[in-house]
Scaffold this active site. Structure first.
Site, PDB file in Angstrom:
ATOM      1  N   LYS A 207       0.835  -1.202   0.000  1.00 31.94           N
ATOM      2  CA  LYS A 207       0.000   0.000   0.000  1.00 31.94           C
ATOM      3  C   LYS A 207       0.872   1.255   0.000  1.00 31.94           C
ATOM      4  O   LYS A 207       0.700   2.162  -0.791  1.00 31.94           O
ATOM      5  CB  LYS A 207      -0.919  -0.051   1.228  1.00 31.94           C
ATOM      6  CG  LYS A 207      -1.869   1.096   1.367  1.00 31.94           C
ATOM      7  CD  LYS A 207      -2.826   0.843   2.527  1.00 31.94           C
ATOM      8  CE  LYS A 207      -3.564   2.110   2.897  1.00 31.94           C
ATOM      9  NZ  LYS A 207      -4.464   1.918   4.043  1.00 31.94           N
ATOM     10  N   GLU A 213      10.530  -4.677   4.580  1.00 34.78           N
ATOM     11  CA  GLU A 213      10.613  -6.082   4.145  1.00 34.78           C
ATOM     12  C   GLU A 213      10.308  -6.189   2.653  1.00 34.78           C
ATOM     13  O   GLU A 213      11.031  -6.843   1.890  1.00 34.78           O
ATOM     14  CB  GLU A 213       9.606  -6.944   4.918  1.00 34.78           C
ATOM     15  CG  GLU A 213       9.903  -7.133   6.395  1.00 34.78           C
ATOM     16  CD  GLU A 213       9.336  -6.030   7.276  1.00 34.78           C
ATOM     17  OE1 GLU A 213       9.033  -4.927   6.760  1.00 34.78           O
ATOM     18  OE2 GLU A 213       9.206  -6.267   8.487  1.00 34.78           O
ATOM     19  N   GLY A 268      -4.884  -2.256   5.351  1.00 34.24           N
ATOM     20  CA  GLY A 268      -4.092  -3.392   4.860  1.00 34.24           C
ATOM     21  C   GLY A 268      -4.786  -4.729   5.079  1.00 34.24           C
ATOM     22  O   GLY A 268      -4.925  -5.536   4.164  1.00 34.24           O
ATOM     23  N   ARG A 269      -5.235  -4.976   6.314  1.00 34.26           N
ATOM     24  CA  ARG A 269      -5.824  -6.289   6.613  1.00 34.26           C
ATOM     25  C   ARG A 269      -7.245  -6.430   6.074  1.00 34.26           C
ATOM     26  O   ARG A 269      -7.859  -7.481   6.221  1.00 34.26           O
ATOM     27  CB  ARG A 269      -5.774  -6.554   8.121  1.00 34.26           C
ATOM     28  CG  ARG A 269      -6.460  -5.499   8.964  1.00 34.26           C
ATOM     29  CD  ARG A 269      -6.068  -5.644  10.434  1.00 34.26           C
ATOM     30  NE  ARG A 269      -6.505  -4.514  11.241  1.00 34.26           N
ATOM     31  CZ  ARG A 269      -5.840  -3.364  11.344  1.00 34.26           C
ATOM     32  NH1 ARG A 269      -4.723  -3.156  10.657  1.00 34.26           N
ATOM     33  NH2 ARG A 269      -6.296  -2.397  12.134  1.00 34.26           N
ATOM     34  N   GLU A 354      -4.891  -7.479  15.057  1.00 31.15           N
ATOM     35  CA  GLU A 354      -4.364  -6.161  14.709  1.00 31.15           C
ATOM     36  C   GLU A 354      -5.496  -5.129  14.784  1.00 31.15           C
ATOM     37  O   GLU A 354      -5.270  -3.952  14.988  1.00 31.15           O
ATOM     38  CB  GLU A 354      -3.723  -6.176  13.318  1.00 31.15           C
ATOM     39  CG  GLU A 354      -2.694  -5.067  13.152  1.00 31.15           C
ATOM     40  CD  GLU A 354      -1.968  -5.095  11.812  1.00 31.15           C
ATOM     41  OE1 GLU A 354      -2.594  -5.437  10.799  1.00 31.15           O
ATOM     42  OE2 GLU A 354      -0.781  -4.750  11.776  1.00 31.15           O
ATOM     43  N   HIS A 385      -5.270 -34.260  16.992  1.00 30.48           N
ATOM     44  CA  HIS A 385      -4.182 -35.143  17.430  1.00 30.48           C
ATOM     45  C   HIS A 385      -3.064 -34.350  18.080  1.00 30.48           C
ATOM     46  O   HIS A 385      -1.955 -34.857  18.226  1.00 30.48           O
ATOM     47  CB  HIS A 385      -3.663 -35.961  16.244  1.00 30.48           C
ATOM     48  CG  HIS A 385      -4.712 -36.892  15.729  1.00 30.48           C
ATOM     49  ND1 HIS A 385      -4.809 -38.208  16.120  1.00 30.48           N
ATOM     50  CD2 HIS A 385      -5.773 -36.664  14.908  1.00 30.48           C
ATOM     51  CE1 HIS A 385      -5.861 -38.766  15.533  1.00 30.48           C
ATOM     52  NE2 HIS A 385      -6.469 -37.844  14.793  1.00 30.48           N
ATOM     53  N   LYS A 505       9.298  -1.040  14.377  1.00 33.52           N
ATOM     54  CA  LYS A 505       9.860  -0.658  13.078  1.00 33.52           C
ATOM     55  C   LYS A 505      10.903   0.445  13.244  1.00 33.52           C
ATOM     56  O   LYS A 505      11.968   0.416  12.649  1.00 33.52           O
ATOM     57  CB  LYS A 505       8.744  -0.101  12.173  1.00 33.52           C
ATOM     58  CG  LYS A 505       7.843  -1.124  11.567  1.00 33.52           C
ATOM     59  CD  LYS A 505       7.037  -0.421  10.466  1.00 33.52           C
ATOM     60  CE  LYS A 505       5.772  -1.145  10.135  1.00 33.52           C
ATOM     61  NZ  LYS A 505       4.865  -0.361   9.302  1.00 33.52           N
TER      62      LYS A 505
HETATM   63  C1  G6Q Z   1      -2.520  -4.056   8.020  1.00 28.35           C
HETATM   64  C2  G6Q Z   1      -1.299  -3.402   8.399  1.00 28.35           C
HETATM   65  C3  G6Q Z   1      -0.039  -4.075   7.897  1.00 28.35           C
HETATM   66  C4  G6Q Z   1       0.322  -3.743   6.468  1.00 28.35           C
HETATM   67  C5  G6Q Z   1       1.767  -4.159   6.210  1.00 28.35           C
HETATM   68  C6  G6Q Z   1       2.197  -3.929   4.786  1.00 28.35           C
HETATM   69  O1  G6Q Z   1      -3.632  -3.675   8.307  1.00 28.35           O
HETATM   70  O2  G6Q Z   1      -1.371  -2.077   8.044  1.00 28.35           O
HETATM   71  O3  G6Q Z   1      -0.058  -5.463   8.047  1.00 28.35           O
HETATM   72  O4  G6Q Z   1      -0.557  -4.368   5.594  1.00 28.35           O
HETATM   73  O5  G6Q Z   1       2.605  -3.484   7.089  1.00 28.35           O
HETATM   74  O6  G6Q Z   1       2.085  -2.593   4.460  1.00 28.35           O
HETATM   75  P1  G6Q Z   1       2.252  -2.102   2.994  1.00 28.35           P
HETATM   76  O7  G6Q Z   1       1.155  -2.709   2.182  1.00 28.35           O
HETATM   77  O8  G6Q Z   1       2.169  -0.618   3.024  1.00 28.35           O
HETATM   78  O9  G6Q Z   1       3.580  -2.618   2.513  1.00 28.35           O
END
Ligand code: G6Q
Length: 538
Positions: A207, A213, A268-269, A354, A385, A505
């Site tokens: 996003k 990462e 994001g989620r 989250e 199990h 972070k």
């Molecule tokens: C989700 C969070 C988080 C996010 C990641 C990736 O709700 O905001 O999990 O999706 O940190 O972020 P980017 O899509 O900006 O790389």
């Protein structure tokens, strides 16, 4: 002045009600009303939701609904659907529901109708997905694309991985899908070790397009590609971007024609139905992808319009509050009896924790009650199990969600009957257990009787659907999304920000410098300094 949760009239009545309910077992409740199994369920949108095996009675639901009403639930839900800026800490609308709304609907953000924008991106995704699926899109050296590697993390990874695994049965089998998320180089190395760069497309899903990462993995992917293909111009044939940040995408060198956008009102989620779903669309094709969106939409509409008593996410969310806040349940298990849903619990961990893992209210006041439980789980029979022992005979109360389907996608008798028999048996065993008398009747060695007793009285919900398909997956995900919303309303937290991931972070950036600079004087606590020194020591 907003009333604190524990001061609400319905909360106080619920506290008293809990005193009554805690002494009644699920078995007692079934003896009092043998027919409760046919009453405490909702059958809607193709989901049969059985909630009879809970430590509740009709009054409990009435009281929980009063609580929701005292919290202004309906007005808050409607404000979300209307696009009001209910993510107050980030001053954003929350409109993942708009991502799956039909073309003829109008939804406004800052006086702009966003629905045409959404469909423009969906159409562009469909063109691109079809080109890959039909071999029209060629790599730099003229090869068909056979491998799709999604690079993203968190919300830009968990949805795509989960959906790919869940819908693998419907995927185009001559395409290979891989997902790289971890900054650990081994994730990338293993994902591409048997892939040919000529035939590989990287989808960089981010996003913000600044996430450490993802950007590190994307740069490594670029290097890996160019080592073989040599020429910078190859990037435009082998990279696509899913992002809200056009500037950063262009800076990275990705052709913005291969960029699929989304907007700040998609968290994001909550983004698996945004452009973040491109890998899913390539896997299952635009038609099936739209079936998935229709499933999401059907559940959105159910949540928006079904009477609260008949509203699946509402009842689910309130049951979570009931166990979390009155029975002190710390966790909630999600147990799919469907192997394709193996990544569903991991996906839900982010969605739930989250969102509602918060310690202050919307006004910034410290909460005086528990917020989100810990969600966890694994496909059901495997769990039986291993950790089910604790659910049956341990000392903790763990409400369980069983998820099953009447028909298997793979007809291999007798597997399906065995699978579903196990799911139904677990709910029964958890609720009713086995008494010492019953154990003795089996001629058990008296010394072993206590070990073989199952107290029962352990609550579970069962969600039963016809068959796993894109539409039903959409319904299930939306169902959990909305149950999280219900919980957030009761706890008065903001389910749509995630400030709690920031501190780590920022500190990591500092420590990266500490690791890279040989002579730097370390300014952390003595434990952190020692760890850094240990790492740097030759
Ligand atoms: C989700 C969070 C988080 C996010 C990641 C990736 O709700 O905001 O999990 O999706 O940190 O972020 P980017 O899509 O900006 O790389």
């Amino acid at each position: 002045m907003k009333q604190a949760l524990k001061d609400l009239a319905s909360w106080k009545v619920l506290e008293k009600h809990h005193q009554d309910m805690k002494s009644q077992s699920i078995k007692d409740l079934f003896s009092i009303d043998p027919d409760r199994g046919s009453k405490l369920n909702i059958n809607a949108e193709g989901i049969y939701f059985d909630f009879a095996k809970h430590r509740i009675k009709g009054t409990t639901i009435e009281l929980l609904l009063q609580l929701a009403s005292e919290r202004g639930f309906e007005a808050k839900r409607d404000a979300m659907f209307r696009g009001e800026k209910i993510n107050t800490t980030e001053n954003r609308s929350v409109l993942h529901t708009a991502l799956r709304s039909p073309k003829n609907v109008e939804i406004f953000v800052d006086n702009h109708n966003i629905v045409p924008d959404i469909h423009e991106v969906l159409d562009k995704m469909a063109v691109f997905a079809n080109k890959i699926r039909n071999g029209v899109w060629k790599g730099h050296t003229g090869h068909d694309i056979k491998n799709i590697v999604n690079i993203g993390i968190g919300g830009s990874d968990l949805g795509p991985v989960m959906a790919y695994e869940a819908l693998k049965y419907f995927s185009q089998r001559n395409l290979t899908f891989r997902f790289v998320s971890n900054v650990d180089g081994s994730d990338f190395a293993e994902a591409v070790q048997d892939l040919n760069p000529d035939e590989t497309l990287f989808i960089v899903a981010s996003k913000t397009f600044t996430t450490l990462e993802t950007m590190t993995n994307a740069q490594t992917a670029r290097k890996w590609l160019l080592e073989k293909l040599g020429n910078e111009s190859a990037v435009s044939k082998h990279f696509a971007a899913l992002s809200t940040n056009e500037k950063e995408v262009a800076k990275f060198g990705i052709d913005t024609n291969n960029m699929f956008g989304f907007w700040d009102w998609v968290g994001g989620r909550y983004s698996m139905t945004s452009a973040i779903g491109l890998s899913t669309m390539i896997a299952i094709g635009p038609e099936k992808y739209h079936e998935m969106l229709s499933g999401f939409h059907a559940m959105d509409e159910h949540f928006r319009s079904a009477p609260l008593k008949q509203n699946i996410p509402v009842i689910m969310g309130l049951l979570t509050v009931w166990y979390n806040n009155f029975f002190d349940a710390q966790t909630q298990a999600v147990l799919p009896y469907e192997n394709y849903l193996k990544r569903f619990p991991a996906y839900l961990q982010q969605l739930t924790m989250e969102s509602n893992g918060k310690m202050v209210t919307l006004d910034g006041e410290k909460v005086t009650y528990e917020t989100s439980p810990i969600y966890w789980g694994e496909p059901g029979t495997n769990g039986q199990h291993s950790f089910y022992q604790l659910i049956h005979q341990g000392t903790k109360i763990i409400p369980c969600d069983f998820i099953g389907f009447k028909k298997s996608l793979n007809q291999l008798p007798p597997h399906q009957d065995y699978l579903i028999a196990n799911m139904i048996a677990q709910g029964e065993a958890l609720a009713f257990g086995k008494t010492a008398e019953e154990v003795k009747m089996e001629g058990t060695d008296p010394n072993l009787v206590p070990h073989k007793v199952f107290d029962g009285n352990r609550p579970s919900s069962t969600f039963f659907l016809d068959q796993l398909n894109p539409s039903n997956l959409g319904k299930l995900v939306a169902m959990y999304e909305h149950s999280v919303f219900v919980q957030g309303v009761i706890w008065d937290v903001n389910p749509f920000d995630q400030m709690g991931v920031e501190l780590g972070k920022v500190l990591a950036q500092k420590i990266i410098k500490d690791l890279l600079e040989p002579e730097i004087s370390l300014q952390h606590d003595s434990s952190t300094n020692a760890l850094i020194q240990f790492y740097k020591a030759i």
